[in-house]
Design an enzyme around this catalytic site. Structure first.
Site, PDB file in Angstrom:
ATOM      1  N   TYR A 102       0.856  -1.188   0.000  1.00 36.53           N
ATOM      2  CA  TYR A 102       0.000   0.000   0.000  1.00 36.53           C
ATOM      3  C   TYR A 102       0.898   1.247   0.000  1.00 36.53           C
ATOM      4  O   TYR A 102       1.897   1.295   0.741  1.00 36.53           O
ATOM      5  CB  TYR A 102      -0.881  -0.039   1.245  1.00 36.53           C
ATOM      6  CG  TYR A 102      -1.672   1.219   1.468  1.00 36.53           C
ATOM      7  CD1 TYR A 102      -2.758   1.537   0.650  1.00 36.53           C
ATOM      8  CD2 TYR A 102      -1.338   2.106   2.486  1.00 36.53           C
ATOM      9  CE1 TYR A 102      -3.476   2.702   0.852  1.00 36.53           C
ATOM     10  CE2 TYR A 102      -2.064   3.266   2.693  1.00 36.53           C
ATOM     11  CZ  TYR A 102      -3.123   3.556   1.879  1.00 36.53           C
ATOM     12  OH  TYR A 102      -3.837   4.707   2.068  1.00 36.53           O
ATOM     13  N   ASP A 174      -0.839  -6.958   6.367  1.00 38.59           N
ATOM     14  CA  ASP A 174      -1.913  -5.993   6.159  1.00 38.59           C
ATOM     15  C   ASP A 174      -3.038  -6.773   5.486  1.00 38.59           C
ATOM     16  O   ASP A 174      -2.921  -7.185   4.332  1.00 38.59           O
ATOM     17  CB  ASP A 174      -1.407  -4.845   5.265  1.00 38.59           C
ATOM     18  CG  ASP A 174      -2.450  -3.751   5.080  1.00 38.59           C
ATOM     19  OD1 ASP A 174      -3.659  -4.055   5.197  1.00 38.59           O
ATOM     20  OD2 ASP A 174      -2.066  -2.602   4.803  1.00 38.59           O
ATOM     21  N   LYS A 199     -11.768   0.721   5.466  1.00 42.04           N
ATOM     22  CA  LYS A 199     -12.184  -0.002   4.265  1.00 42.04           C
ATOM     23  C   LYS A 199     -13.326  -0.970   4.577  1.00 42.04           C
ATOM     24  O   LYS A 199     -14.373  -0.525   4.981  1.00 42.04           O
ATOM     25  CB  LYS A 199     -10.971  -0.680   3.639  1.00 42.04           C
ATOM     26  CG  LYS A 199      -9.731   0.229   3.544  1.00 42.04           C
ATOM     27  CD  LYS A 199      -9.928   1.429   2.646  1.00 42.04           C
ATOM     28  CE  LYS A 199      -8.864   2.500   2.845  1.00 42.04           C
ATOM     29  NZ  LYS A 199      -7.480   2.052   2.740  1.00 42.04           N
TER      30      LYS A 199
HETATM   31  C1  PLP Z   1      -6.235   2.439   3.183  1.00 47.52           C
HETATM   32  C2  PLP Z   1      -5.212   1.446   3.480  1.00 47.52           C
HETATM   33  C3  PLP Z   1      -4.310   1.647   4.512  1.00 47.52           C
HETATM   34  C4  PLP Z   1      -4.292   2.924   5.350  1.00 47.52           C
HETATM   35  O1  PLP Z   1      -5.435   3.045   6.095  1.00 47.52           O
HETATM   36  P1  PLP Z   1      -6.057   4.463   6.620  1.00 47.52           P
HETATM   37  O2  PLP Z   1      -7.226   4.005   7.425  1.00 47.52           O
HETATM   38  O3  PLP Z   1      -6.442   5.255   5.420  1.00 47.52           O
HETATM   39  O4  PLP Z   1      -4.997   5.102   7.431  1.00 47.52           O
HETATM   40  C5  PLP Z   1      -3.373   0.658   4.746  1.00 47.52           C
HETATM   41  N1  PLP Z   1      -3.327  -0.450   4.000  1.00 47.52           N
HETATM   42  C6  PLP Z   1      -4.174  -0.673   2.986  1.00 47.52           C
HETATM   43  C7  PLP Z   1      -4.056  -1.916   2.181  1.00 47.52           C
HETATM   44  C8  PLP Z   1      -5.143   0.268   2.684  1.00 47.52           C
HETATM   45  O5  PLP Z   1      -5.975   0.059   1.665  1.00 47.52           O
END
Ligand code: PLP
Length: 387
Positions: A102, A174, A199
């Site tokens: 990311y 992640d 998300k």
């Molecule tokens: C959006 C996202 C993040 C960061 O998250 P925030 O809530 O915007 O800080 C980290 N990893 C992935 C895969 C993401 O899609």
């Protein structure tokens, strides 16, 4: 009932509620207090940081969803990721990160690690030999992300977890793109599972939050750094996140189905030159995804044929919204080089194989026929103008 024995949608609906003992309401009340009576309390931690009644209840739901011992909620995905990673590192340590992460995580590593004296290496590929080659004497942590953003590469979770274990290294994943519905990495031996709850967990494009799930001992370590760094989420938002997760299973399964149908449709469409979706047999990670994912997710990427005016296509869409971010109930589309990967240099993007024409589609819960009709009307508008 023991949450261990409950199934997905029951966990989503019932686990981790704050019981309303006073009025017996059907949903969790909100406890917004930042100040509590100190008399007769033997809790060593201040009852404000990461441990208010609403936060503690929601962590039970998250832990149950990831089959983890414990969990922690943060004010953003980046807060969850940075705090979890830094909690296990000190000056002189080395971190292995998978290639293609990311954009925000990549940025955090390349911009901040150096001044803390933390070394890092990105793997050259996603095979076992690539991870082995990157590990050094002082490697303390391995970080992966699968499916990756935006090309949906699949990393072998079991392989990475075993390699980390064998070398006494903490493994972090992640899990945002898959969500807890489609992938539970702790079952494959991963130590720490991080999420951008902004998300799928939130799912309505109206919450900024993060979460991390792991065994108790690790969560305590992360929480203790978390208290020093800040990054707590307001209990009003914690409450909204708990409410949103009640439909997580339903939403994500609908998104899985829609994305799979759309990926198949795009792979046969003459206006589309490339489709990236792990649910397609043609995807290089398809077999691996089938072994470690319960569903292939709601994210797919595509490239339109070179002659098609991409900007005109985007403005011609009427249902699918050109938008940053992802995972809402509404379908959104973004140009990776202008959004999530805008901070990467052209060289870095090239190294990751991200073309300027790559479109990333976050598939929502709408009726798939309407989504296909929207794509078709936008393409015909662009084609009509070009003739
Ligand atoms: C959006 C996202 C993040 C960061 O998250 P925030 O809530 O915007 O800080 C980290 N990893 C992935 C895969 C993401 O899609």
């Amino acid at each position: 009932m023991n949450p261990e024995n409950l199934k997905l949608n029951t966990i989503c609906t019932h686990v981790g509620e704050v019981a309303d003992k006073q009025f017996k309401g059907a949903v969790s009340p909100i406890y917004p207090a930042t100040s509590y009576n100190f008399e007769g309390v033997d809790e060593k931690r201040y009852p404000r940081y990461f441990n208010t009644p609403n936060q503690q209840a929601l962590t039970r739901k998250l832990a149950a969803l990831e089959h983890a011992e414990s969990a922690l909620i943060f004010s953003s995905g980046m807060a969850a990721i940075c705090t979890s990673v830094l909690a296990f590192l000190k000056h002189g340590d080395h971190v292995v990160l998978q290639k293609a992460l990311y954009g925000g995580t990549h940025n955090f590593v390349v911009n901040e690690f150096k001044r803390f004296g933390i070394e890092y290496s990105f793997t050259k590929g996603l095979e076992k030999k690539d991870f082995e080659a990157a590990i050094k004497e002082n490697t303390k942590l391995i970080f992966i992300e699968t499916p990756s953003n935006p090309l949906l590469h699949i990393t072998d979770i079991k392989m990475v977890a075993a390699l980390a274990r064998a070398n006494n290294i903490i493994s972090v994943i992640d899990n945002t793109f898959a969500s807890s519905v489609n992938q539970n990495p702790i079952a494959y031996g991963i130590d720490i599972v991080a999420h951008s709850a902004t998300k799928y967990l939130g799912g309505h494009s109206d919450i900024l939050a993060g979460a991390v799930c792991a065994k108790k001992e690790h969560i305590e370590k992360i929480a203790s750094l978390g208290i020093n760094l800040g990054g707590n989420l307001s209990d009003y938002t914690v409450w909204l996140l708990e409410r949103s997760i009640k439909t997580l299973g339903l939403r994500v399964k609908a998104q899985n189905r829609n994305a799979r149908k759309l990926a198949k449709y795009f792979s046969k469409n003459e206006s589309v030159s490339k489709v990236y979706y792990p649910g397609l047999k043609s995807h290089p990670g398809h077999e691996l995804a089938s072994t470690q994912m319960k569903g292939y997710g709601g994210m797919l990427s595509l490239e339109l044929q070179p002659g098609i005016d991409m900007d005109h296509f985007l403005t011609s869409l009427s249902l699918i919204k050109p938008s940053m971010s992802l995972a809402g109930v509404e379908s959104t589309i973004s140009v990776s080089v202008r959004t999530s990967h805008a901070l990467l240099s052209e060289e870095e993007r090239k190294a990751q194989g991200i073309s300027d024409r790559l479109l990333r589609l976050s598939v929502g819960i709408e009726d798939k026929r309407d989504l296909i009709a929207d794509f078709e009307q936008a393409i015909s508008k662009v084609r009509a103008k070009q003739i």
